[in-house]
Design an enzyme around this catalytic site. Sequence first.
Site, short mmCIF file in Angstrom:
data_model
loop_
_atom_site.label_atom_id
_atom_site.label_comp_id
_atom_site.label_asym_id
_atom_site.label_seq_id
_atom_site.Cartn_x
_atom_site.Cartn_y
_atom_site.Cartn_z
CB CYS A 169 -0.95 0.04 1.20
SG CYS A 169 -2.11 -1.38 1.21
CB ILE A 170 3.15 2.73 2.05
CG1 ILE A 170 3.66 1.67 2.96
CG2 ILE A 170 1.93 3.49 3.00
CD1 ILE A 170 4.19 2.24 4.12
#
Length: 201
Positions: A169-170
Amino acid sequence: MATLPLQDYLANAGCRRPLKTIDDVEQLVHDILMFQVMHQVQTPFQRFLEGLKTLGILEKIINHPESFRPLFCYQPHPLTAEAMDDLFKICLSPQGSNKRIAEEVVVPFWRDYLQDAQDEGPAKLQEILAFATGATAIPPIGFNPTPSIDFLHENEHQDTSSLPIANTCINCLNLPLHTSYAVFKDKMDFALGNTHWFGRA
């Protein structure tokens, strides 16, 4: 009746007419495609061309198309160890701290691992990228957020193993702190080998 929800779109496209035969349906599909692919983009495209005429840029593009191709056409480049190393921002602890000392041992392991992966072939580098980001290639516009490398310190991650952990996600890859390259490589290979189908149908 089937076209009822699309009446506004069909009217805008100039395709509002009764469908009585299969040929009518095929003609409707053709007209919609022409509207969507050609007519919708024609005005913006003409404006784009007018803009390129400024300072004679359009003429240069027409006369030297190959010189301008890299500016307008995305060409994927094969992944390399150097490209992967440049892609990831390494987040180190403050200079002089015990954490920083442990991290600086692992950074060369990471770079050696990338080099070994490159020697194995492009598929291995794609696996590493997919493990960290979920993507097997660098997107044309790059990643957002920028891929990063963080480290798994024992006192902060007591519930984790000595395996790398990724947060796609990051776009963050958390590396375990090992003092031996052989162990580091073994743990990386194990993690990649057991997440090979992550995110794929």
